[in-house]
Design a protein around this motif. Structure first.
Motif, PDB file in Angstrom:
ATOM      1  N   THR A 152      55.233   2.443 -32.847  1.00 31.33           N
ATOM      2  CA  THR A 152      56.830   2.551 -32.419  1.00 31.33           C
ATOM      3  C   THR A 152      57.093   1.830 -31.311  1.00 31.33           C
ATOM      4  O   THR A 152      57.915   0.704 -30.729  1.00 31.33           O
ATOM      5  CB  THR A 152      57.745   3.153 -33.771  1.00 31.33           C
ATOM      6  OG1 THR A 152      56.704   4.264 -34.823  1.00 31.33           O
ATOM      7  CG2 THR A 152      58.669   2.464 -33.586  1.00 31.33           C
ATOM      8  N   LEU A 153      56.847   2.922 -30.186  1.00 26.23           N
ATOM      9  CA  LEU A 153      58.242   2.504 -29.478  1.00 26.23           C
ATOM     10  C   LEU A 153      57.193   2.215 -27.937  1.00 26.23           C
ATOM     11  O   LEU A 153      57.395   1.858 -26.945  1.00 26.23           O
ATOM     12  CB  LEU A 153      58.987   4.304 -28.951  1.00 26.23           C
ATOM     13  CG  LEU A 153      59.243   4.111 -29.437  1.00 26.23           C
ATOM     14  CD1 LEU A 153      59.925   5.972 -29.376  1.00 26.23           C
ATOM     15  CD2 LEU A 153      60.575   3.754 -30.402  1.00 26.23           C
ATOM     16  N   LYS A 154      55.477   2.148 -28.143  1.00 28.59           N
ATOM     17  CA  LYS A 154      54.395   1.248 -26.972  1.00 28.59           C
ATOM     18  C   LYS A 154      55.098   2.171 -25.579  1.00 28.59           C
ATOM     19  O   LYS A 154      54.863   1.983 -24.879  1.00 28.59           O
ATOM     20  CB  LYS A 154      55.173   0.075 -26.745  1.00 28.59           C
ATOM     21  CG  LYS A 154      54.884  -1.043 -28.207  1.00 28.59           C
ATOM     22  CD  LYS A 154      53.564  -1.478 -28.143  1.00 28.59           C
ATOM     23  CE  LYS A 154      53.970  -2.538 -29.674  1.00 28.59           C
ATOM     24  NZ  LYS A 154      54.453  -2.288 -31.220  1.00 28.59           N
ATOM     25  N   LYS A 155      55.021   3.601 -25.918  1.00 28.72           N
ATOM     26  CA  LYS A 155      55.057   4.657 -24.328  1.00 28.72           C
ATOM     27  C   LYS A 155      54.576   6.014 -25.304  1.00 28.72           C
ATOM     28  O   LYS A 155      54.696   6.411 -26.243  1.00 28.72           O
ATOM     29  CB  LYS A 155      56.142   4.593 -24.321  1.00 28.72           C
ATOM     30  CG  LYS A 155      57.436   4.957 -24.908  1.00 28.72           C
ATOM     31  CD  LYS A 155      58.225   5.044 -24.116  1.00 28.72           C
ATOM     32  CE  LYS A 155      59.518   5.864 -25.367  1.00 28.72           C
ATOM     33  NZ  LYS A 155      61.020   5.316 -24.348  1.00 28.72           N
ATOM     34  N   SER A 156      53.552   6.830 -24.417  1.00 28.82           N
ATOM     35  CA  SER A 156      53.679   8.059 -24.600  1.00 28.82           C
ATOM     36  C   SER A 156      54.488   9.112 -24.538  1.00 28.82           C
ATOM     37  O   SER A 156      55.304   9.079 -23.651  1.00 28.82           O
ATOM     38  CB  SER A 156      52.585   8.660 -23.114  1.00 28.82           C
ATOM     39  OG  SER A 156      52.550  10.216 -23.085  1.00 28.82           O
ATOM     40  N   ILE A 157      54.912   9.971 -25.858  1.00 34.44           N
ATOM     41  CA  ILE A 157      56.051  10.635 -25.600  1.00 34.44           C
ATOM     42  C   ILE A 157      55.284  12.413 -26.549  1.00 34.44           C
ATOM     43  O   ILE A 157      54.528  11.968 -26.282  1.00 34.44           O
ATOM     44  CB  ILE A 157      56.626  10.639 -27.143  1.00 34.44           C
ATOM     45  CG1 ILE A 157      55.995  10.604 -28.227  1.00 34.44           C
ATOM     46  CG2 ILE A 157      58.072   8.666 -26.711  1.00 34.44           C
ATOM     47  CD1 ILE A 157      57.019  10.327 -29.547  1.00 34.44           C
TER      48      ILE A 157
END
Lengths: 86, 964
Positions: free
Chosen positions: B914-919
């Protein structure tokens, strides 16, 4: 295998039970319980050589939590009973 | 053509082979004949085979020795099965038998040049020779394993079918010889249910093969057993005694777990070899092995036999050999008396008899060619020049050791009887009895009588009968005390010649001497250092000789020397038998088959099998965020509390407040233990005034149930009842912006935000089935969790899937749910918390109501709140957005000296589609974790990666979507 006396079901194999350690009465937190007293309740065990009182739960049986008095060296049970009874 | 079975004798009375039929098998690549009833060893012996194996360390040729399944000498490989006792295993047609531990062949073994081995393999050689340089040890070990291997394990062997059976008896009798049978009969007569175990194929013990009794005694006893209330288990090895008279026994592929109120140990005796030069040559057999060969299988042990003895059994054996027509080279008896009834016949037959003499050595290269004997003085030391007797077989019958290993595992204490040179047990623990030759009885009548009394005592222990009168016990004791001595304790001092104490591990008397000289002079140390008694026989052949030798070297008594601890199993057992069936029970939900049909990839979660995904977890995440998804959350723990006492209980179990929760409302709750550690979390609803319905984590459901029961049953259970609904209800979470539209098609209830807002529960008909519907949102989307009676689970699931078709519904699995919840910053108990995590550190301080009078964890959380938590659970983002650090990685702080200090760890991490990043979520020291945007360092695969602290949800921080 140890045979454990369930107050409901009678003598059964220990593999049916969960052992839950020495019985330790819980100090009521609303009263003044010092840090030392509370830490003792949480972490100190008497490690008795002889008869002590302990918790058992009949997991694969009737689902009863009960207290038992057992000799820690010979494993001989003196008696077992529901909480509140003796 | 030569006779294929040169040492098979004409038919013998009592033999157990069927001479009318013949089978054939191969040994070492050659075909051998046998009769049904033969063991591998008896058939090979009939064919004149002398060498069965090569020894463990020196690769010396070894032949049949004990014939009773104790010693390692006759171990062979049968097909893919290693370490088969060939003296116990019946021959079968086309059996493929091979020798072990011999290379290139049994006859020409390269390693036996390790006569060389002598110098290179001193006692303790594992500890001395191969230790340096230590990095080479794995290579040494590999070479040693190959050289000393006991058979070959075939990794391709299919899983065997092993099972187990529980047995219950009043009295268990171990040993089906005359004393065991008598004990069983006596106990049964008194009304006891009796379990009778014997390791032989038939009951009878030594009566089967020893000729000191007429066959009628055995037949008589067997007939009585058949008519009595006795469960007989033959071919059954009892492996050990455990707490409360629990016996483990094995028959073939079956493990018996037997419980009895009293046990009679009628375990018999084990004949033991003695020490003399070259005492391991093929052709040297124990007397009882010779009698078994003769009387069970009609096989002569050789062509010319020297009988060496110190008791009546050797004379019985000599009489048998004479009767069978086997040539006797001599009878050598340590004793000076000659009172055996057979001595007259033997002398008349011209058999040379040497009284007051002992065997001092054997000669021969691959097998015995001569015995060296010598007269002995009163201390047993050889005098005079000695005499050489040409022979091909030496039959040794100089000593017996009561088989007390099992009784030792039951807590019996050993006492060495100097006058009989045998161990005994004193005291015997309560409810346990020892009888027969294990108890020192030797004559048949004494064995029967001793067994009878033991059976009576066992029945009396159960109060089924009166114990035997003291008079009777005294009379028996007196009789036993008059028994003739049957065991010689003569042992010579080590003098450099090869005399093997331990056949399993190739330990000589010189090795024992050396070990003691090096300071390993207590028996337990001696055992570990020399490996004596640690091989397949577990001390049955060697321990008594080792003790005698040790006490002679140290100049102390055998009792002072003590003995090593006996532990189960007392007989080798297949690991497969102990492992049992390969059963891993799993729990499945009511729509398990639907998941499989849709190609779900299943994962184990706690006891449950759950869909991890249906092919593409990322697509499942996107579908929930953009359209609507459905997940099976049936494994959630579901509990109902009923009664006016429920709020009181909840207030104590959870850190949260409950009393003020109104009917139809839902609250998130956290349970701690008294240490203030987070145990479980979930939602809890007040369904109506006195009914509360709560859920716990899927993996923690069982533990949570026990936990709540514990407090309920120890004083907190007033006016409240707990019901486990986990399997009664299936649960599905319908999540995504279109979920309301999907559900609306299946229910008449008003689903509008006003009538059914966020954090409410409603009883609602869904597709005609009465359900409990929660409006909650772990995924962060508008969602409804539908709890449906499991019997209608599939119906409602399919109705939802069908109704959702037009909105693009798709099922999603555990993996998508983990990503969705991580995007919302929601923790998972057990994943993001551990046994050190308190709710103050785990970002749940808002839920902790310290003002409540009491709850589990209150006192500890009060203490923690004074200084605040040391560690905090917070979100993080990676500086390099595509890097996903593995869960469990350490967070480090580089020091000035270049070293890295560990300051935290990664508990969850994913790439958010969804956010296109690693979390992710991680534990950090409070000072760093409390500061949004603070950077820290993760150690991954030798690299350092930078990450930043993030507070609150990563996605939709205002929670507008789930309240929409």
């Amino acid at each position: 295998m140890l045979v454990v006396p369930c107050p409901n079901c009678g003598p059964r194999n220990a593999s049916e039970f969960r052992y839950a350690g020495e019985y330790r009465p819980r100090p009521h937190p609303s009263q003044d319980v010092t840090d030392d007293e509370w830490a003792t309740y949480l972490y100190t065990r008497s490690n008795t050589l002889g008869v002590h009182t302990e918790w058992w739960f009949h997991t694969s049986g009737c689902g009863l939590w009960f207290l038992a008095e057992r000799h820690t060296k010979t494993n001989a049970f003196v008696k077992s009973y529901l909480w509140g009874a003796t | 053509m030569s006779d294929p079975t040169p040492t098979r004798l004409p038919e013998r009375p009592g033999e157990i082979i069927d001479r009318t039929r013949q089978v054939s098998f191969t040994f070492n690549g050659e075909i051998y004949p046998a009769h049904p009833g033969d063991t591998i060893a008896s058939a090979l012996s009939a064919a004149g085979v002398r060498t069965f194996s090569r020894s463990f360390k020196y690769h010396r040729p070894r032949g049949l020795l004990c014939g009773a399944g104790h010693c390692p000498n006759c171990l062979v490989q049968v097909g893919d099965e290693p370490n088969v006792r060939s003296c116990q295993r019946a021959v079968e047609q086309d059996m493929d038998v091979n020798p072990q531990n011999a290379w290139p062949s049994l006859d020409q073994d390269v390693m036996s040049l390790a006569g060389l081995g002598d110098r290179f393999m001193p006692v303790g050689f594992y500890y001395k020779t191969f230790m340096k340089p230590s990095q080479l040890w794995p290579h040494y070990e590999q070479a040693l394993r190959n050289a000393a291997g006991l058979g070959v394990v075939d990794q391709g062997t299919p899983w065997g079918a092993y099972d187990k059976q529980y047995l219950h008896g009043d009295v268990a009798v171990i040993g089906g010889g005359p004393s065991g049978i008598s004990a069983a009969l006596e106990a049964a007569e008194a009304g006891a249910n009796v379990l009778l175990f014997d390791n032989g194929p038939q009951l009878g013990g030594h009566l089967r093969w020893r000729s000191d009794s007429d066959d009628t005694s055995r037949k008589d006893l067997l007939e009585k057993v058949q008519s009595a209330r006795i469960e007989v288990y033959t071919d059954t090895d009892v492996l050990g005694w455990y707490q409360d008279n629990w016996l483990a026994a094995v028959r073939g592929d079956r493990l018996f777990k037997a419980r009895a109120k009293a046990i009679v140990f009628a375990t018999g005796t084990i004949e033991v070899p003695t020490l003399f030069d070259n005492n391991d040559l093929p052709g040297i057999l124990l007397g009882s092995a010779v009698q078994r060969l003769l009387n069970l299988y009609g096989v002569a042990p050789g062509r010319r036999v020297v009988v060496v003895t110190a008791n009546r059994h050797g004379w019985d054996l000599a009489a048998d050999l004479l009767a069978a027509g086997v040539e006797l080279a001599a009878i050598v008896d340590e004793r000076r008396t000659r009172d055996h009834p057979a001595s007259v016949d033997l002398a008349a037959a011209g058999v040379p008899i040497y009284n007051g003499s002992a065997l001092t050595g054997a000669r021969g290269r691959k097998a015995v060619s001569a015995a060296v004997i010598s007269e002995i003085d009163d201390s047993g030391n050889p005098i005079g020049p000695g005499r050489v007797l040409s022979c091909d077989t030496i039959a040794l019958s100089t000593g017996w050791e009561p088989a007390l290993d099992l009784l030792y595992t039951a807590g019996g204490k050993s006492v060495y009887q100097e006058n009989r040179a045998e161990m005994s047990v004193d005291p015997v623990p309560d409810g346990l009895y020892v009888a027969g030759s294990a108890n020192g009885a030797d004559l048949l009548q004494a064995r029967v009588e001793d067994g009878r009394v033991a059976g009576r005592l066992a029945a009396a222990h159960l109060e089924l009968t009166e114990p035997p009168p003291q008079q009777e016990l005294d009379k028996l004791a007196l009789e036993l005390s008059k028994e003739e001595r049957r065991t010689s304790d003569r042992i010579s001092a080590p003098d450099g010649k090869k005399r093997f104490v331990c056949f399993c591990e190739d330990v000589t008397d010189v090795d024992v001497d050396t070990a003691i000289a090096e300071g390993y002079d207590s028996v337990e140390l001696l055992k570990r250092y020399s490996t004596i008694s640690m091989g397949p026989c577990q001390g049955k052949m060697c321990s008594v000789n080792a003790l005698r030798l040790c006490s002679r070297i140290k100049g102390q008594s055998v009792q002072e020397t003590g003995r090593t601890t006996s532990r189960p199993p007392t007989t080798p057992v297949y690991l497969g038998v102990l492992a049992g069936q390969n059963m891993e029970p799993v729990q499945v939900s009511s729509i398990h088959d639907w998941h499989l049909d849709r190609g779900a990839s299943m994962m184990v979660a706690g006891l449950w099998l759950r869909p991890e995904h249906y092919g593409d977890a990322t697509a499942e995440v996107n579908n929930v965020r953009n359209r609507v998804g459905l997940i099976d959350v049936s494994p959630l723990g579901k509990f109902q509390l009923t009664g006016p006492g429920a709020p009181d209980l909840l207030e104590r179990l959870y850190i949260n407040q409950w009393r003020n929760l109104r009917k139809g409302r839902v609250r998130y709750g956290v349970m701690c233990n008294d240490e203030g550690v987070v145990l479980d979390d979930g939602v809890c609803a007040r369904v109506d005034d006195d009914t509360w319905y709560l859920s716990t984590t899927s993996t923690g459901a069982g533990t949570a149930f026990q936990w709540i029961q514990w407090w309920l049953q120890s004083g907190w259970g007033g006016n409240v009842h707990l019901t486990d609904m986990t399997e009664i209800y299936s649960a599905f979470n319908l999540a995504g912006p279109h979920s309301r539209e999907v559900l609306r098609k299946l229910t008449k209830r008003d689903l509008g935000n006003k009538a059914f807002p966020y954090m409410r529960i409603r009883r609602t008909r869904v597709a005609g089935v009465s359900c409990r519907v929660w409006r909650i949102g772990f995924t962060g989307e508008l969602s409804y969790e539908i709890h449906v009676p499991s019997s209608a689970g599939l119906h409602v699931w399919e109705a939802l899937m069908e109704a959702g078709g037009e909105f693009g519904i798709a099922p999603f699995g555990v993996e998508a749910q983990r990503v969705l919840r991580l995007e919302k910053g929601h923790l998972i108990v057990g994943q993001d918390t551990d046994a050190m995590s308190d709710p103050l550190g785990a970002d749940m301080a808002w839920a902790v109501k310290l003002e409540k009078p009491d709850f589990l964890g209150k006192r500890s959380l009060e203490r923690i709140s004074v200084d605040g938590p040391h560690q905090r659970l917070v979100g993080f983002e990676m500086t390099r957005k595509h890097i996903v650090p593995e869960e469990g990685l350490q967070i480090v702080k580089p020091q000035e000296n270049g070293k890295l200090n560990i300051i935290g760890w990664i508990s969850s991490s994913r790439f958010s589609p969804t956010l296109k990043k690693s979390i992710g979520l991680c534990w950090l020291p409070s000072d760093i974790g409390s500061e949004p945007g603070a950077t820290f360092t993760i150690y991954q695969d030798g690299r350092l990666e930078e990450a930043r602290v993030h507070h609150g949800p990563f996605f939709d921080p205002g929670g507008e979507r789930l309240k929409s």
